[in-house]
Enzyme design. Structure first.
Site, PDB file in Angstrom:
ATOM      1  N   ASP A  92     -11.383 -35.272  48.750  1.00  0.00           N
ATOM      2  CA  ASP A  92     -11.098 -34.099  47.924  1.00  0.00           C
ATOM      3  C   ASP A  92     -11.794 -34.221  46.570  1.00  0.00           C
ATOM      4  O   ASP A  92     -11.171 -34.421  45.518  1.00  0.00           O
ATOM      5  CB  ASP A  92      -9.588 -33.937  47.750  1.00  0.00           C
ATOM      6  CG  ASP A  92      -8.900 -33.598  49.064  1.00  0.00           C
ATOM      7  OD1 ASP A  92      -9.540 -32.928  49.897  1.00  0.00           O
ATOM      8  OD2 ASP A  92      -7.741 -34.009  49.256  1.00  0.00           O
ATOM      9  N   LYS A 118     -12.670 -36.607  55.981  1.00  0.00           N
ATOM     10  CA  LYS A 118     -12.518 -35.153  55.992  1.00  0.00           C
ATOM     11  C   LYS A 118     -13.270 -34.542  54.815  1.00  0.00           C
ATOM     12  O   LYS A 118     -13.045 -34.919  53.665  1.00  0.00           O
ATOM     13  CB  LYS A 118     -11.049 -34.752  55.919  1.00  0.00           C
ATOM     14  CG  LYS A 118     -10.824 -33.234  55.982  1.00  0.00           C
ATOM     15  CD  LYS A 118      -9.347 -32.885  56.023  1.00  0.00           C
ATOM     16  CE  LYS A 118      -8.701 -32.937  54.657  1.00  0.00           C
ATOM     17  NZ  LYS A 118      -9.168 -31.818  53.766  1.00  0.00           N
ATOM     18  N   ASP A 137     -13.614 -29.623  57.612  1.00  0.00           N
ATOM     19  CA  ASP A 137     -12.405 -28.825  57.415  1.00  0.00           C
ATOM     20  C   ASP A 137     -12.751 -27.541  56.647  1.00  0.00           C
ATOM     21  O   ASP A 137     -12.437 -27.397  55.471  1.00  0.00           O
ATOM     22  CB  ASP A 137     -11.383 -29.674  56.637  1.00  0.00           C
ATOM     23  CG  ASP A 137     -10.093 -28.925  56.340  1.00  0.00           C
ATOM     24  OD1 ASP A 137      -9.766 -27.978  57.079  1.00  0.00           O
ATOM     25  OD2 ASP A 137      -9.418 -29.298  55.355  1.00  0.00           O
ATOM     26  N   LYS A 182     -12.102 -24.329  58.117  1.00  0.00           N
ATOM     27  CA  LYS A 182     -11.137 -23.294  58.517  1.00  0.00           C
ATOM     28  C   LYS A 182     -11.821 -21.947  58.775  1.00  0.00           C
ATOM     29  O   LYS A 182     -11.482 -20.928  58.175  1.00  0.00           O
ATOM     30  CB  LYS A 182     -10.055 -23.144  57.444  1.00  0.00           C
ATOM     31  CG  LYS A 182      -9.298 -24.420  57.122  1.00  0.00           C
ATOM     32  CD  LYS A 182      -8.249 -24.175  56.039  1.00  0.00           C
ATOM     33  CE  LYS A 182      -7.477 -25.440  55.692  1.00  0.00           C
ATOM     34  NZ  LYS A 182      -8.295 -26.426  54.962  1.00  0.00           N
ATOM     35  N   PHE A 183     -12.751 -21.915  59.714  1.00  0.00           N
ATOM     36  CA  PHE A 183     -13.472 -20.683  60.018  1.00  0.00           C
ATOM     37  C   PHE A 183     -12.507 -19.586  60.457  1.00  0.00           C
ATOM     38  O   PHE A 183     -11.600 -19.804  61.259  1.00  0.00           O
ATOM     39  CB  PHE A 183     -14.499 -20.927  61.128  1.00  0.00           C
ATOM     40  CG  PHE A 183     -15.566 -21.916  60.767  1.00  0.00           C
ATOM     41  CD1 PHE A 183     -16.244 -21.840  59.552  1.00  0.00           C
ATOM     42  CD2 PHE A 183     -15.902 -22.938  61.634  1.00  0.00           C
ATOM     43  CE1 PHE A 183     -17.234 -22.748  59.225  1.00  0.00           C
ATOM     44  CE2 PHE A 183     -16.896 -23.853  61.317  1.00  0.00           C
ATOM     45  CZ  PHE A 183     -17.560 -23.760  60.106  1.00  0.00           C
ATOM     46  N   HIS A 184     -12.737 -18.377  59.932  1.00  0.00           N
ATOM     47  CA  HIS A 184     -11.882 -17.232  60.250  1.00  0.00           C
ATOM     48  C   HIS A 184     -12.706 -15.974  60.059  1.00  0.00           C
ATOM     49  O   HIS A 184     -12.897 -15.498  58.940  1.00  0.00           O
ATOM     50  CB  HIS A 184     -10.649 -17.226  59.334  1.00  0.00           C
ATOM     51  CG  HIS A 184      -9.636 -16.178  59.680  1.00  0.00           C
ATOM     52  ND1 HIS A 184      -8.430 -16.085  59.039  1.00  0.00           N
ATOM     53  CD2 HIS A 184      -9.626 -15.182  60.605  1.00  0.00           C
ATOM     54  CE1 HIS A 184      -7.720 -15.081  59.534  1.00  0.00           C
ATOM     55  NE2 HIS A 184      -8.443 -14.511  60.487  1.00  0.00           N
ATOM     56  N   ASP A 185     -13.222 -15.433  61.176  1.00  0.00           N
ATOM     57  CA  ASP A 185     -14.094 -14.258  61.092  1.00  0.00           C
ATOM     58  C   ASP A 185     -14.086 -13.586  62.456  1.00  0.00           C
ATOM     59  O   ASP A 185     -13.326 -13.968  63.338  1.00  0.00           O
ATOM     60  CB  ASP A 185     -15.509 -14.685  60.678  1.00  0.00           C
ATOM     61  CG  ASP A 185     -16.209 -13.626  59.831  1.00  0.00           C
ATOM     62  OD1 ASP A 185     -16.259 -12.460  60.283  1.00  0.00           O
ATOM     63  OD2 ASP A 185     -16.702 -13.953  58.735  1.00  0.00           O
ATOM     64  N   ILE A 186     -14.954 -12.591  62.648  1.00  0.00           N
ATOM     65  CA  ILE A 186     -15.047 -11.969  63.959  1.00  0.00           C
ATOM     66  C   ILE A 186     -15.520 -13.010  64.965  1.00  0.00           C
ATOM     67  O   ILE A 186     -16.137 -14.015  64.581  1.00  0.00           O
ATOM     68  CB  ILE A 186     -15.980 -10.749  63.938  1.00  0.00           C
ATOM     69  CG1 ILE A 186     -17.411 -11.161  63.562  1.00  0.00           C
ATOM     70  CG2 ILE A 186     -15.449  -9.690  62.980  1.00  0.00           C
ATOM     71  CD1 ILE A 186     -18.408 -10.026  63.693  1.00  0.00           C
ATOM     72  N   ASN A 232     -17.948 -13.512  67.185  1.00  0.00           N
ATOM     73  CA  ASN A 232     -19.332 -13.975  67.235  1.00  0.00           C
ATOM     74  C   ASN A 232     -19.700 -14.801  66.017  1.00  0.00           C
ATOM     75  O   ASN A 232     -20.346 -15.848  66.133  1.00  0.00           O
ATOM     76  CB  ASN A 232     -20.288 -12.789  67.365  1.00  0.00           C
ATOM     77  CG  ASN A 232     -21.731 -13.242  67.476  1.00  0.00           C
ATOM     78  OD1 ASN A 232     -22.123 -13.895  68.429  1.00  0.00           O
ATOM     79  ND2 ASN A 232     -22.537 -12.908  66.472  1.00  0.00           N
ATOM     80  N   THR A 233     -19.287 -14.353  64.842  1.00  0.00           N
ATOM     81  CA  THR A 233     -19.608 -15.083  63.614  1.00  0.00           C
ATOM     82  C   THR A 233     -18.950 -16.455  63.613  1.00  0.00           C
ATOM     83  O   THR A 233     -19.564 -17.465  63.246  1.00  0.00           O
ATOM     84  CB  THR A 233     -19.154 -14.279  62.375  1.00  0.00           C
ATOM     85  OG1 THR A 233     -19.848 -13.026  62.358  1.00  0.00           O
ATOM     86  CG2 THR A 233     -19.459 -15.039  61.090  1.00  0.00           C
ATOM     87  N   THR A 259       0.174 -24.854  54.658  1.00  0.00           N
ATOM     88  CA  THR A 259       1.438 -25.463  54.236  1.00  0.00           C
ATOM     89  C   THR A 259       1.999 -24.808  52.970  1.00  0.00           C
ATOM     90  O   THR A 259       3.178 -24.978  52.658  1.00  0.00           O
ATOM     91  CB  THR A 259       1.261 -26.974  53.992  1.00  0.00           C
ATOM     92  OG1 THR A 259       0.181 -27.176  53.070  1.00  0.00           O
ATOM     93  CG2 THR A 259       0.932 -27.694  55.297  1.00  0.00           C
ATOM     94  N   ARG A 280       2.222 -40.433  53.228  1.00  0.00           N
ATOM     95  CA  ARG A 280       2.349 -41.377  52.108  1.00  0.00           C
ATOM     96  C   ARG A 280       3.011 -42.654  52.615  1.00  0.00           C
ATOM     97  O   ARG A 280       3.745 -42.632  53.602  1.00  0.00           O
ATOM     98  CB  ARG A 280       3.207 -40.798  50.977  1.00  0.00           C
ATOM     99  CG  ARG A 280       2.656 -39.536  50.331  1.00  0.00           C
ATOM    100  CD  ARG A 280       1.466 -39.841  49.450  1.00  0.00           C
ATOM    101  NE  ARG A 280       1.065 -38.682  48.669  1.00  0.00           N
ATOM    102  CZ  ARG A 280       0.237 -37.729  49.091  1.00  0.00           C
ATOM    103  NH1 ARG A 280      -0.243 -37.779  50.316  1.00  0.00           N
ATOM    104  NH2 ARG A 280      -0.094 -36.738  48.312  1.00  0.00           N
ATOM    105  N   GLY A 288      -5.110 -38.665  51.537  1.00  0.00           N
ATOM    106  CA  GLY A 288      -6.044 -38.473  50.439  1.00  0.00           C
ATOM    107  C   GLY A 288      -5.799 -39.415  49.285  1.00  0.00           C
ATOM    108  O   GLY A 288      -6.237 -40.563  49.286  1.00  0.00           O
ATOM    109  N   ARG A 289      -5.057 -38.946  48.297  1.00  0.00           N
ATOM    110  CA  ARG A 289      -4.892 -39.677  47.046  1.00  0.00           C
ATOM    111  C   ARG A 289      -4.358 -41.101  47.164  1.00  0.00           C
ATOM    112  O   ARG A 289      -4.778 -41.970  46.394  1.00  0.00           O
ATOM    113  CB  ARG A 289      -4.015 -38.854  46.096  1.00  0.00           C
ATOM    114  CG  ARG A 289      -4.776 -37.691  45.473  1.00  0.00           C
ATOM    115  CD  ARG A 289      -3.886 -36.760  44.694  1.00  0.00           C
ATOM    116  NE  ARG A 289      -3.098 -35.915  45.572  1.00  0.00           N
ATOM    117  CZ  ARG A 289      -2.462 -34.809  45.169  1.00  0.00           C
ATOM    118  NH1 ARG A 289      -2.514 -34.445  43.900  1.00  0.00           N
ATOM    119  NH2 ARG A 289      -1.775 -34.087  46.019  1.00  0.00           N
TER     120      ARG A 289
END
Length: 233
Positions: free
Chosen positions: A11, A33, A60, A62-66, A68-69, A119, A180, A209-210
């Protein structure tokens, strides 16, 4: 071939900082990631550099489209040689099936998983969208939809892992953030879980992560988590 259960979340907004951290880790112990912020600034060159150092990468974005795209975006990710890529389950069945079909063109295709609900989303956020279901009900519904669309798994809270494991089967991949160690500070995440508890709930991979990236000795912190996982296995 080893199958590291830990995915270290890079991150960062700067590729050099990410590479400096990665130089202190061991690819046999973890995967990495790369999220939207880092990928936007560092581009695909960073993915190549991470893989040259022996690390497998979870892209990471997070693809979100029509459909084909989204399928074309997944193909681009596969061309990079990443280990895992994700889409938003809220994109629907046709979008996820198109993404799955695009991945099937590759002999060694990345794992394709879906994000159910972010989340950060609470009941009032669903109400704003006109969705009457509870967050837990929506997570389960979207996870089932992802499974039925041919995806390999989902990102979920460790607290949802047992429910999804029960309803989606043993082979369905569950990737859980918010991990954690037992004695760690929670930072800004209120719903955290230890590696042992998350794995016992049914998680397959743990995003951390941290607790690693901000540790004085990142490798030692990583090794500590690996040891905790070994105690479960």
């Amino acid at each position: 071939m080893s199958d590291p259960k830990i995915i270290v979340a890079l991150d960062y907004s700067d590729a050099q900082l990410a590479l400096e951290l990665v130089a202190r880790l061991e690819p046999t112990l973890c995967r990495l990631k790369v999220g939207i912020e880092l990928f936007t600034t560092a581009k695909s060159r960073l993915i190549e550099q991470l893989m040259q150092r022996g690390f497998e990468v979870f892209l990471d974005l997070k693809f979100h489209d029509i459909p084909n795209t989204t399928a074309q975006a997944c193909k681009a990710a596969a061309e990079l040689g990443v280990w895992m890529v994700n889409v938003h389950a809220l994109g629907g069945r046709k979008m996820m099936e198109a993404a799955r079909e695009a991945m099937s063109l590759y002999t060694q295709s990345p794992k394709l998983i879906a994000v159910t609900l972010l989340t950060s989303m609470a009941q009032e956020d669903l109400t704003d969208l006109g969705i009457e279901a509870t967050p837990a009900d929506m997570v389960l519904r979207l996870a089932r939809l992802a499974r039925d669309s041919g995806l390999d798994g989902v990102v979920c809270s460790a607290r949802e892992a047992a429910l999804l494991r029960q309803h989606c089967g043993r082979k369905f991949c569950l990737v859980t953030p918010g991990i954690r160690s037992a004695d760690a500070v929670a930072d800004d995440q209120s719903r955290i879980m230890t590696p042992r508890a998350a794995l016992n709930q049914g998680a397959d991979y743990l995003v951390i992560g941290r607790p690693i990236t901000r540790a004085v000795d990142p490798l030692q912190a990583l090794q500590s988590f690996v040891k905790q996982i070994a105690e479960v296995e």
